[in-house]
Design an enzyme around this catalytic site. Structure first.
Site, PDB file in Angstrom:
ATOM      1  N   ASN A 119       0.860  -1.196   0.000  1.00 47.78           N
ATOM      2  CA  ASN A 119       0.000   0.000   0.000  1.00 47.78           C
ATOM      3  C   ASN A 119       0.888   1.235   0.000  1.00 47.78           C
ATOM      4  O   ASN A 119       1.515   1.554   1.004  1.00 47.78           O
ATOM      5  CB  ASN A 119      -0.895  -0.037   1.260  1.00 47.78           C
ATOM      6  CG  ASN A 119      -1.649   1.269   1.460  1.00 47.78           C
ATOM      7  OD1 ASN A 119      -1.841   2.035   0.528  1.00 47.78           O
ATOM      8  ND2 ASN A 119      -2.091   1.503   2.695  1.00 47.78           N
ATOM      9  N   TRP A 120       0.921   1.918  -1.133  1.00 38.90           N
ATOM     10  CA  TRP A 120       1.821   3.072  -1.259  1.00 38.90           C
ATOM     11  C   TRP A 120       1.273   4.344  -0.608  1.00 38.90           C
ATOM     12  O   TRP A 120       1.962   5.360  -0.571  1.00 38.90           O
ATOM     13  CB  TRP A 120       2.107   3.357  -2.743  1.00 38.90           C
ATOM     14  CG  TRP A 120       2.800   2.261  -3.473  1.00 38.90           C
ATOM     15  CD1 TRP A 120       3.188   1.037  -2.976  1.00 38.90           C
ATOM     16  CD2 TRP A 120       3.192   2.275  -4.847  1.00 38.90           C
ATOM     17  NE1 TRP A 120       3.794   0.296  -3.963  1.00 38.90           N
ATOM     18  CE2 TRP A 120       3.806   1.036  -5.122  1.00 38.90           C
ATOM     19  CE3 TRP A 120       3.081   3.210  -5.878  1.00 38.90           C
ATOM     20  CZ2 TRP A 120       4.315   0.723  -6.386  1.00 38.90           C
ATOM     21  CZ3 TRP A 120       3.573   2.904  -7.132  1.00 38.90           C
ATOM     22  CH2 TRP A 120       4.189   1.671  -7.378  1.00 38.90           C
ATOM     23  N   GLU A 152      -6.610   4.375   8.175  1.00 44.69           N
ATOM     24  CA  GLU A 152      -6.438   5.812   7.925  1.00 44.69           C
ATOM     25  C   GLU A 152      -7.717   6.409   7.346  1.00 44.69           C
ATOM     26  O   GLU A 152      -8.033   7.573   7.578  1.00 44.69           O
ATOM     27  CB  GLU A 152      -5.227   6.041   6.998  1.00 44.69           C
ATOM     28  CG  GLU A 152      -3.930   5.793   7.756  1.00 44.69           C
ATOM     29  CD  GLU A 152      -2.762   5.333   6.897  1.00 44.69           C
ATOM     30  OE1 GLU A 152      -2.823   5.466   5.664  1.00 44.69           O
ATOM     31  OE2 GLU A 152      -1.786   4.823   7.487  1.00 44.69           O
ATOM     32  N   GLU A 155      -5.014  -5.281  10.965  1.00 44.59           N
ATOM     33  CA  GLU A 155      -4.010  -4.240  11.161  1.00 44.59           C
ATOM     34  C   GLU A 155      -4.279  -3.521  12.474  1.00 44.59           C
ATOM     35  O   GLU A 155      -5.138  -2.626  12.532  1.00 44.59           O
ATOM     36  CB  GLU A 155      -4.089  -3.223  10.015  1.00 44.59           C
ATOM     37  CG  GLU A 155      -3.831  -3.823   8.658  1.00 44.59           C
ATOM     38  CD  GLU A 155      -3.292  -2.788   7.697  1.00 44.59           C
ATOM     39  OE1 GLU A 155      -2.172  -2.988   7.211  1.00 44.59           O
ATOM     40  OE2 GLU A 155      -3.962  -1.774   7.458  1.00 44.59           O
ATOM     41  N   GLY A 186       2.432   2.352  10.697  1.00 50.10           N
ATOM     42  CA  GLY A 186       3.274   3.529  10.483  1.00 50.10           C
ATOM     43  C   GLY A 186       3.983   3.997  11.745  1.00 50.10           C
ATOM     44  O   GLY A 186       4.545   5.081  11.786  1.00 50.10           O
ATOM     45  N   SER A 199       3.735  -2.094  10.328  1.00 51.10           N
ATOM     46  CA  SER A 199       5.193  -2.036  10.435  1.00 51.10           C
ATOM     47  C   SER A 199       5.890  -3.349  10.085  1.00 51.10           C
ATOM     48  O   SER A 199       6.833  -3.775  10.766  1.00 51.10           O
ATOM     49  CB  SER A 199       5.607  -1.556  11.837  1.00 51.10           C
ATOM     50  OG  SER A 199       5.062  -0.279  12.094  1.00 51.10           O
ATOM     51  N   GLY A 256       4.814   1.470   4.687  1.00 52.60           N
ATOM     52  CA  GLY A 256       6.106   2.144   4.514  1.00 52.60           C
ATOM     53  C   GLY A 256       7.164   1.335   3.782  1.00 52.60           C
ATOM     54  O   GLY A 256       7.840   1.848   2.874  1.00 52.60           O
TER      55      GLY A 256
END
Ligand code: PEP
Length: 261
Positions: free
Chosen positions: A12-13, A100, A170, A176, A216, A238
Site C-alpha cells: 500500500n503506497w 487511515e 491491522e 506507520g 510495520s 512504509g
C-alpha cells in the site's frame, strides 16, 4: 482467473509516488517477480499512477489494486472514484476500510460494508482492513472490536465470496509507528478471526480465507510473522515504497510459508 494464494503480499503506497517514481518502483518489482513466483503480489499505488502501473504490469503475474472506491457505481459524486472505473483502469483488488480512512475520513463499518458490496459488483476483490486502537487493546476490547467490524462490515457477503475476499488484520497502534505486533499477538487475533469466520460462514470459507497482517512489517520481521499458522501474508505500507525492502519481505514470507507447510 488468477487465484489468490499464500503468501499474499500487498504493498500500500498510500499518498506517495509521482508517475515517474511509480514507474521505477513497479519496474523493479516486475524485474524481481520471476524469483517471487510462489507469492501472490499486489501493488496498490495512488489513483494517479494506476494507468501507468497497469501498463507496466501487462503480462506480469504481479496484480494491481486501488486504495479506495466509492460505494455508488456512477453519478454526481465529485471527487470520488467508482468500482467500474478501477476495474477499467486494470485493478483486480481494492483496499476497503483502511484504518487511515476510518480515522481521517470518517469511514464507518456501514459505509465500508457498502464499499465491499460495490467492489464485488465491479468484479474487484476487496482487501478489507480491520483492527483495534491502542485504547481498545488496553481496555481488553480487541476481540469484541474485531468481531463487530466483521459483523457490520460484511453484511450480505456470502460464504462463497471468501474465495474472493482478503482480510487484513491491522492493529491501528502498529501502523506507520514502527511498533509491530509480536508474532504471538498477531496470531492470537488472526486465529480468532478465522474461528469467527468458521462460526458465521462455515469451515470451508474460513479455511480458504486469506488473512493478512499489517503494521510495520519489515524484512526483519516478515519471516517470524509468517511462520504463524493464521498469517497468510502481509499488507505493507512504509516498507513497500522501496523495491528492495518489499522484495526482501516477499522472499522471507515465501521461505516461512514453505517451512510451515
Ligand atoms: C498499511 O498501510 O496498511 C500499513 C500497515 O502501514 P505500515 O506498514 O507503514 O505500518
Amino acid at each position: 482467473m488468477h487465484h489468490k494464494k499464500p503468501p499474499f503480499i500487498a504493498g500500500n503506497w498510500k499518498m506517495h509516488m509521482t508517475i515517474p517514481e511509480a514507474r521505477a518502483l513497479v519496474s523493479a518489482v516486475v524485474k524481481a517477480s520471476p524469483g517471487l513466483a510462489e507469492a501472490e503480489i499486489v501493488l496498490i499505488p495512488p489513483f494517479t499512477a494506476l494507468a501507468e502501473a497497469a501498463r507496466l504490469l501487462l503480462d506480469s503475474p504481479v496484480q494491481l489494486g486501488a486504495q479506495n472506491l466509492f460505494y455508488e457505481d456512477k453519478g454526481a459524486y465529485t471527487g470520488e472514484i467508482a468500482g467500474p472505473m478501477l476495474a477499467d483502469a486494470g485493478c483486480r483488488y481494492v483496499l476497503v476500510g483502511h484504518s487511515e480512512r476510518r480515522q481521517y475520513f470518517s469511514e464507518t463499518d456501514a459505509s465500508i460494508n457498502k464499499k465491499v458490496l460495490a467492489a464485488f459488483r465491479a468484479g474487484l476483490k476487496p482487501i478489507v482492513c480491520i483492527g483495534e486502537t491502542f485504547e481498545e487493546r488496553e481496555d481488553g476490547r480487541t476481540i469484541s472490536r474485531i468481531e463487530s467490524q466483521l459483523r457490520h462490515g460484511l453484511v450480505g457477503v456470502t460464504a462463497e465470496a471468501f474465495a474472493d475476499i482478503v482480510l487484513a488484520y491491522e492493529p491501528v497502534w502498529a501502523i506507520g509507528t514502527g511498533k509491530t505486533a509480536t508474532a504471538a499477538q498477531a496470531e492470537e487475533v488472526q486465529a480468532r478471526i478465522r474461528d469467527n469466520l468458521a462460526e458465521n460462514y462455515g469451515k470451508e470459507a474460513a479455511a480458504c480465507a486469506i488473512i493478512l497482517y499489517g503494521g510495520s512489517v519489515k524484512p526483519a520481521n516478515s519471516y517470524s510473522l509468517l511462520r504463524e499458522k493464521n498469517i497468510d501474508g502481509f499488507l505493507v505500507g512504509g516498507a513497500s515504497l522501496e523495491a528492495d525492502s518489499f522484495i526482501q519481505i516477499t522472499k522471507e514470507a515465501i521461505k516461512a510459508y514453505k517451512e510451515k507447510q
